[in-house]
Design an enzyme around this catalytic site. Structure first.
Site, PDB file in Angstrom:
ATOM      1  N   LYS A 126       0.862  -1.191   0.000  1.00 15.70           N
ATOM      2  CA  LYS A 126       0.000   0.000   0.000  1.00 15.70           C
ATOM      3  C   LYS A 126       0.893   1.234   0.000  1.00 15.70           C
ATOM      4  O   LYS A 126       2.046   1.174   0.459  1.00 15.70           O
ATOM      5  CB  LYS A 126      -0.879   0.016   1.258  1.00 15.70           C
ATOM      6  CG  LYS A 126      -2.065   0.944   1.183  1.00 15.70           C
ATOM      7  CD  LYS A 126      -3.236   0.348   0.424  1.00 15.70           C
ATOM      8  CE  LYS A 126      -4.337   1.352   0.195  1.00 15.70           C
ATOM      9  NZ  LYS A 126      -5.544   0.739  -0.378  1.00 15.70           N
ATOM     10  N   ASP A 166      -7.064   4.575  -4.690  1.00 13.93           N
ATOM     11  CA  ASP A 166      -7.681   4.456  -3.357  1.00 13.93           C
ATOM     12  C   ASP A 166      -8.287   5.830  -3.082  1.00 13.93           C
ATOM     13  O   ASP A 166      -8.437   6.631  -4.017  1.00 13.93           O
ATOM     14  CB  ASP A 166      -6.645   4.054  -2.289  1.00 13.93           C
ATOM     15  CG  ASP A 166      -7.294   3.687  -0.948  1.00 13.93           C
ATOM     16  OD1 ASP A 166      -7.884   2.602  -0.860  1.00 13.93           O
ATOM     17  OD2 ASP A 166      -7.232   4.490   0.009  1.00 13.93           O
TER      18      ASP A 166
HETATM   19  P1  NDP Z   1     -13.002   8.015  -2.916  1.00 16.00           P
HETATM   20  O1  NDP Z   1     -11.940   9.012  -2.646  1.00 16.00           O
HETATM   21  O2  NDP Z   1     -13.513   7.840  -4.294  1.00 16.00           O
HETATM   22  O3  NDP Z   1     -14.272   8.308  -1.973  1.00 16.00           O
HETATM   23  C1  NDP Z   1     -14.151   8.347  -0.586  1.00 16.00           C
HETATM   24  C2  NDP Z   1     -15.492   8.764  -0.009  1.00 16.00           C
HETATM   25  O4  NDP Z   1     -15.421   8.688   1.400  1.00 16.00           O
HETATM   26  C3  NDP Z   1     -15.867  10.190  -0.346  1.00 16.00           C
HETATM   27  O5  NDP Z   1     -17.260  10.308  -0.380  1.00 16.00           O
HETATM   28  C4  NDP Z   1     -15.289  10.965   0.840  1.00 16.00           C
HETATM   29  O6  NDP Z   1     -15.933  12.206   1.075  1.00 16.00           O
HETATM   30  C5  NDP Z   1     -15.554   9.997   1.969  1.00 16.00           C
HETATM   31  N1  NDP Z   1     -14.537  10.168   3.020  1.00 16.00           N
HETATM   32  C6  NDP Z   1     -13.199  10.042   2.885  1.00 16.00           C
HETATM   33  N2  NDP Z   1     -12.578  10.296   4.052  1.00 16.00           N
HETATM   34  C7  NDP Z   1     -13.561  10.580   4.923  1.00 16.00           C
HETATM   35  C8  NDP Z   1     -13.570  10.925   6.287  1.00 16.00           C
HETATM   36  N3  NDP Z   1     -12.433  11.018   6.992  1.00 16.00           N
HETATM   37  N4  NDP Z   1     -14.771  11.141   6.878  1.00 16.00           N
HETATM   38  C9  NDP Z   1     -15.938  11.037   6.166  1.00 16.00           C
HETATM   39  N5  NDP Z   1     -15.980  10.710   4.852  1.00 16.00           N
HETATM   40  C10 NDP Z   1     -14.817  10.492   4.262  1.00 16.00           C
HETATM   41  O7  NDP Z   1     -12.444   6.634  -2.333  1.00 16.00           O
HETATM   42  P2  NDP Z   1     -12.912   5.146  -2.662  1.00 16.00           P
HETATM   43  O8  NDP Z   1     -14.376   5.106  -2.892  1.00 16.00           O
HETATM   44  O9  NDP Z   1     -11.994   4.601  -3.690  1.00 16.00           O
HETATM   45  O10 NDP Z   1     -12.541   4.402  -1.303  1.00 16.00           O
HETATM   46  C11 NDP Z   1     -13.454   4.314  -0.209  1.00 16.00           C
HETATM   47  C12 NDP Z   1     -13.003   3.214   0.743  1.00 16.00           C
HETATM   48  O11 NDP Z   1     -12.965   1.965   0.027  1.00 16.00           O
HETATM   49  C13 NDP Z   1     -11.602   3.381   1.334  1.00 16.00           C
HETATM   50  O12 NDP Z   1     -11.591   2.810   2.636  1.00 16.00           O
HETATM   51  C14 NDP Z   1     -10.735   2.546   0.401  1.00 16.00           C
HETATM   52  O13 NDP Z   1      -9.547   2.115   1.042  1.00 16.00           O
HETATM   53  C15 NDP Z   1     -11.673   1.379   0.156  1.00 16.00           C
HETATM   54  N6  NDP Z   1     -11.399   0.592  -1.043  1.00 16.00           N
HETATM   55  C16 NDP Z   1     -11.378   1.173  -2.287  1.00 16.00           C
HETATM   56  C17 NDP Z   1     -11.149   0.398  -3.400  1.00 16.00           C
HETATM   57  C18 NDP Z   1     -11.219   0.961  -4.781  1.00 16.00           C
HETATM   58  O14 NDP Z   1     -11.150   0.182  -5.734  1.00 16.00           O
HETATM   59  N7  NDP Z   1     -11.381   2.265  -4.965  1.00 16.00           N
HETATM   60  C19 NDP Z   1     -10.840  -1.040  -3.282  1.00 16.00           C
HETATM   61  C20 NDP Z   1     -10.974  -1.565  -1.956  1.00 16.00           C
HETATM   62  C21 NDP Z   1     -11.213  -0.753  -0.886  1.00 16.00           C
HETATM   63  P3  NDP Z   1     -15.230  13.559   0.525  1.00 16.00           P
HETATM   64  O15 NDP Z   1     -15.398  13.526  -0.956  1.00 16.00           O
HETATM   65  O16 NDP Z   1     -15.978  14.653   1.205  1.00 16.00           O
HETATM   66  O17 NDP Z   1     -13.805  13.477   0.975  1.00 16.00           O
END
Ligand code: NDP
Length: 444
Positions: A126, A166
């Site tokens: 990572k 991510d």
């Molecule tokens: P994105 O950046 O596309 O989206 C993240 C979302 O979560 C946004 O809506 C963001 O809101 C919100 N968010 C992030 N940090 C916080 C916080 N501290 N408090 C509240 N809301 C928060 O990321 P992903 O969708 O790619 O990833 C989401 C999760 O899934 C993570 O845990 C990631 O590790 C996991 N994941 C992702 C994969 C992938 O293929 N993308 C694969 C496997 C796991 P805002 O826009 O306001 O920041």
């Protein structure tokens, strides 16, 4: 003291500030006690757990970049190459101000077992940076990504370490990073996944984590005599995972009534309008406050609150520790049936325990969100073959992978006397394959 407890204590003593890493190690090691106890003598002699909790290698580097006003900024970059027993390191790059070495190590550690569960030949790694992409211009994002890759490119490659997206790293960032890698290394190879379709990306990779989450949730419900059709679903987050989880849930006949971001959340009693959500988040890169302009019947609330809504299924898809014990109590009081983690470790340990004690079906992230990395591995295969597979082919492979994965964790849980405990099942099934590969390769 048991071997597991000794190693947990060592991890805490040796990495005192890395609380998310402690949490991840404790969760995994606690749930594989039954396997460790049965092999204690050999595992102790081989220092197997000590080798498992220490990354093979980790990098920390300076990332200087210039903003649009000519001001120089310095961020910190990280890459943790945790375990390569079953394949090249594989895991995303997180760009968020909260990033530190403890968060990258927790994610890298989880990734070892997740990647093992996919059944594909990928090790765990990572990376990331404390850079905040929010509010930056495209040129600033490019400047950061190029500087980040100028250092990272020394340590990665199609057969050594293959990063992906991510939080904060989407198609735009992957494009800038790939361009810089190619420019410096002079190699057009599949060293990053989540690439655009015009330069080696895989169809269905964008959708894969969210779709995979629903394939696994559906399999879990069916195994327990239920169906997703007609269910009401809570989703948190509104990024890549949340958007495609919402889309697939609705395709399967469920109704998703919430999404959120870091400032607030939306309740839409008629079901989230995915097209509107995509336009707000993927095209305009705007806040969820805009959603009401598309759906006047919906409500926007500042702060947290998704888990207070009555529903059948909860899918936390935002970030770590976003579902705590109070949230778990509210969900149970409202009669929730299943929780499946789209994000990595979104449920606190206390909340997970409470949900399981109250007979809520619980699918941990390392199993439930493995569809993203599995499809990344399919992207690697396509890059090696210099071929592109159809959307239908990739999606159908993804579905098979998620259903097999669910069956494996279900069987592992039952085999060790923890029927229905998919946390234990996932940790044991992921662990057994990695241990087998580590043992075969000697003390390295
Ligand atoms: P994105 O950046 O596309 O989206 C993240 C979302 O979560 C946004 O809506 C963001 O809101 C919100 N968010 C992030 N940090 C916080 C916080 N501290 N408090 C509240 N809301 C928060 O990321 P992903 O969708 O790619 O990833 C989401 C999760 O899934 C993570 O845990 C990631 O590790 C996991 N994941 C992702 C994969 C992938 O293929 N993308 C694969 C496997 C796991 P805002 O826009 O306001 O920041």
């Amino acid at each position: 003291m048991s071997y597991v407890d000794e190693v947990i204590d060592q991890v805490i003593a040796q990495n005192p500030t890395e609380k998310e890493f402690h949490q991840a190690v404790k969760e995994v090691l606690d749930s594989i006690r039954v396997v460790v106890d049965a092999n204690e003598e050999q595992f102790r002699r081989d220092a197997l757990l000590e080798r498992l909790v220490n990354p093979e290698r980790q990098f920390k580097f300076r990332v200087p970049w210039v903003d649009d006003n000519g001001q120089v900024h310095v961020n910190t970059g990280y890459r943790v190459q945790f375990n390569s027993a079953i394949g090249p390191y594989k895991g995303g790059i997180r760009l968020h101000p909260s990033v530190n070495i403890g968060i990258i190590k927790f994610l890298g550690f989880e990734q070892i077992f997740k990647n093992s569960l996919t059944g594909l030949p990928i090790g765990g790694g990572k990376g990331g940076s404390d850079f905040d992409p929010k509010g930056k211009s495209d040129r600033e994002i490019m400047a950061f990504c190029q500087s980040f890759m100028t250092e990272l490119c020394k340590y990665i490659g199609a057969d050594t370490d293959v990063p992906a997206g991510d939080i904060g790293t989407g198609a735009r960032e992957i494009g800038y990073m790939f361009g810089q890698y190619k420019r410096i290394r002079g190699l057009f190879e599949g060293t990053l996944t989540g690439k655009g379709l015009s330069y080696g990306g895989s169809l269905a990779r964008t959708e894969a984590t969210g779709y995979g989450l629903l394939y696994l949730t559906d399999a879990m419900l069916k195994r327990n005599g239920m169906d997703i059709k007609g269910k009401t679903v809570l989703v948190s987050g509104s990024g890549n995972v949340a958007i495609y989880a919402t889309e697939k849930a609705q395709q399967l006949g469920a109704k998703v009534v919430t999404v959120s971001d870091s400032t607030g959340w939306v309740y839409d009693p008629d079901g989230i309008d995915v097209a509107a959500l995509k336009e707000i988040k993927e095209v305009k890169r705007a806040r969820l406050t805009e959603y009401k302009n598309y759906r006047p019947n919906s409500e926007y609330h500042e702060g947290r609150g998704v888990w207070t809504v009555k529903a059948d299924i909860a899918l936390p898809c935002a970030t770590q520790n976003e579902l705590n014990i109070d949230d778990a109590k509210a969900l149970v009081a409202n009669g929730i049936t299943a929780v499946a983690e789209g994000a990595n470790m979104p449920t606190t340990a206390e909340a997970t325990e409470y949900l399981q004690e109250n007979n809520v079906l619980f699918a941990p992230g390392k199993a439930a969100n493995a569809g993203g990395v599995a499809t990344s591995a399919l992207e690697m295969s396509q890059n090696s073959e210099r071929l592109s597979w159809s959307f239908e082919k990739v999606d159908s492979m993804l579905k098979d992978i998620m259903v097999n994965l669910f069956n494996n964790i279900d069987n592992a849980a039952t085999k060790y006397g923890f029927e229905g405990n998919y946390v234990v099942g996932a940790n044991i099934a992921g662990f057994e394959k990695v241990v087998d590969a580590m043992n075969a390769q000697g003390i390295v």
